[in-house]
Write an enzyme that holds these catalytic residues in place. Structure first.
Site, mmCIF file in Angstrom:
data_model
loop_
_atom_site.group_PDB
_atom_site.id
_atom_site.type_symbol
_atom_site.label_atom_id
_atom_site.label_comp_id
_atom_site.label_asym_id
_atom_site.label_seq_id
_atom_site.Cartn_x
_atom_site.Cartn_y
_atom_site.Cartn_z
ATOM 1 N N GLU A 8 34.127 36.612 37.374
ATOM 2 C CA GLU A 8 34.346 35.694 36.450
ATOM 3 C C GLU A 8 33.234 34.630 36.401
ATOM 4 O OE1 GLU A 8 39.266 35.908 35.963
ATOM 5 O OE2 GLU A 8 38.064 34.442 37.025
ATOM 6 N N GLU B 189 41.588 43.000 34.745
ATOM 7 C CA GLU B 189 42.142 42.061 35.081
ATOM 8 C C GLU B 189 43.107 41.486 33.352
ATOM 9 O OE1 GLU B 189 41.909 38.352 37.088
ATOM 10 O OE2 GLU B 189 40.155 39.508 38.647
#
Length: 487
Positions: free
Chosen positions: A194, A386
């Protein structure tokens, strides 16, 4: 013309996701050095009535205070859920669910305790050898993130993290060490977790002490540039070392909807999406997009880009684009629009969506929209690595956890993934977060549980650490066995 896909491919990678700093514990065992996440002190997330803050920022004064008197504070990520000693038990449970893939990360500080060593720490390398061997025993492919919200704290103290170009060769040294060591055990890799979260928390994503920088946005994008270069060099190294490697980038994908049909709101939605897509634009296409030129000018951002960097980025494009997906946003042309664009948690809520217990909008269709847009943009395989629901779970006296709310959440997101696949999206796999209860990233608590496996530990570290199968465990086992057909 290609045939219509009816469902997930036969080699679809079902599994679950974790991060070293949230599960391993054993923070000073096996020669490991202290990392940035080891200084994420527990702060009561309910003290000010706000339970959905994402970041764990640390100032230079706080870091000094934590180092001088560590016993006065609680650092939950130092204990994790003791995966370091219980990995065999946990991987056996993953295998019981039928995992094809297990997403985990390697702790940089376990391999190079300060980041400055010439040679890697053999004890740290040996630990991950054992983990990967245990996965292989059950036919589980590891999907390894090289940097997941942690780095040796020495690099923060010496260089202020990724603000410094010095971290590029240090990261490449670390990446080459693990690629060489595990070239026969790991095929799937992600460089940085991320990376767009640098815009939300400089310390979390880039190991930067925010009080030591003058211009937060400048620091975030300069750090991101250094990570882009390090990632591209790593991709190139991976392809030299592992012939059949699949190496990807990752963002936190937040789809943005315009609040109204007003052209100004529509434009703001486009700008919000651009700030999110900027990261895979660079890593998947190999160059800076033109829309960022104006953005940098508007925000007085001047990046230090070396002459060779453009070529490095072109030569180091990723094989796939991975995303985390938890929610969507609403974009509106208002005074603080520029501040909200690209942030993780927005105060503008979508009236058409229900909220989780942590006030996160629940939007399964937003995942489908995101996948379609991403695939249209890059024409590269995608990986949902995720996705999950943080919720309070109750362990009954007979050792059961009835989490129908989690089953409902995952079911609706998988349904939308399946629709995206039917519409032509090349989707590699799905690893819901976190497949086992772990320490929360933002609040360092255990109360916010994501797992399909319950871990008996509270926010303060009390409990037996015993593992219990939740109702969602058995449901997901059936989903995997049916390749997503029986939901």
């Amino acid at each position: 013309m290609k045939e219509l896909k009816q469902g997930f491919s036969d080699n679809f990678l079902w599994g679950g996701a974790t991060a070293a700093n949230q599960i391993e514990g054993a923070y000073l065992e096996g020669g490991k050095g202290l990392s940035t996440s080891d200084f994420a002190a527990y702060k009561d997330p309910y003290a000010q009535g706000k339970v959905n803050n994402f970041k764990f920022d640390v100032s230079s004064a706080e870091l000094n205070k934590y180092k001088e008197n560590p016993d006065a504070f609680d650092f939950p990520k130092r204990r994790g859920i003791d995966f370091y000693h219980r990995y065999e038990e946990d991987i056996a449970l993953f295998a019981e669910m039928g995992f094809k893939v297990f997403r985990l990360s390697i702790s940089w500080a376990r391999i190079f305790p300060t980041g400055l060593e010439d040679k890697p720490n053999e004890e740290g390398l040996a630990f991950y050898d054992k983990v990967f061997d245990e996965c292989a025993k059950y036919g589980i492919e590891p999907l390894v993130t090289m940097s997941h919200y942690e780095m040796p704290i020495t690099l923060t103290e010496k260089y202020n993290g990724w603000m410094s170009r010095e971290l590029v060769p240090l990261f490449e040294k670390y990446a080459r060490a693990i690629l060489e060591r595990y070239k026969n055990k790991v095929k799937y890799w992600i460089t940085f977790n991320e990376m767009n979260m640098n815009l939300n928390s400089l310390y979390t994503g880039a190991g930067i002490l925010e009080d030591l920088v003058d211009h937060k946005l400048q620091a975030a994008y300069q750090a991101s540039h250094h990570q882009f270069v390090a990632s591209a060099l790593t991709v190139k190294a991976a392809k030299e070392i592992i012939p059949d490697v699949q190496i990807g980038c990752m963002i936190n994908q937040i789809e943005a909807y315009a609040k109204t049909t007003k052209p100004e709101d529509q434009l703001q939605a486009v700008k919000s999406i651009q700030l999110n897509m900027f990261y895979p634009d660079v890593q998947a296409r190999g160059e800076y997009p033109t829309y960022m030129v104006k953005y940098f000018a508007d925000n007085q951002i001047k990046l230090d880009i070396k002459e060779q960097d453009e070529q490095i980025l072109k030569e180091g494009t990723v094989d796939f684009v991975a995303i985390s997906y938890y929610m969507s946003h609403v974009a509106e042309a208002r005074e603080d629009a520029a501040e909200l664009a690209g942030t993780f948690d927005s105060p503008i809520k979508n009236e058409h969506l229900e909220l989780s217990q942590w006030d996160w909008p629940i939007d399964p269709m937003g995942l489908r929209i995101s996948l379609i847009k991403l695939y249209d943009r890059y024409q590269k395989p995608l990986f949902v690595c995720e996705n999950g629901l943080g919720a309070r779970d109750t362990l009954t006296q007979d050792g059961k956890i009835h989490d129908d709310y989690r089953i409902d959440y995952l079911k609706k997101h998988i349904e939308q993934m399946k629709e995206a696949v039917k519409e032509g999206v090349d989707l590699m796999g799905y690893t819901p977060w976190g497949c086992i209860d772990l320490i929360s990233c933002g609040t360092s608590q255990m109360t916010k549980r994501y797992g399909l496996i319950y871990v008996d530990q509270d926010d303060l570290g009390n409990g037996t650490l015993n593992r219990y199968r939740k109702d969602s465990f058995f449901w997901y086992k059936n989903v995997i066995a049916s390749n997503g057909e029986d939901l």
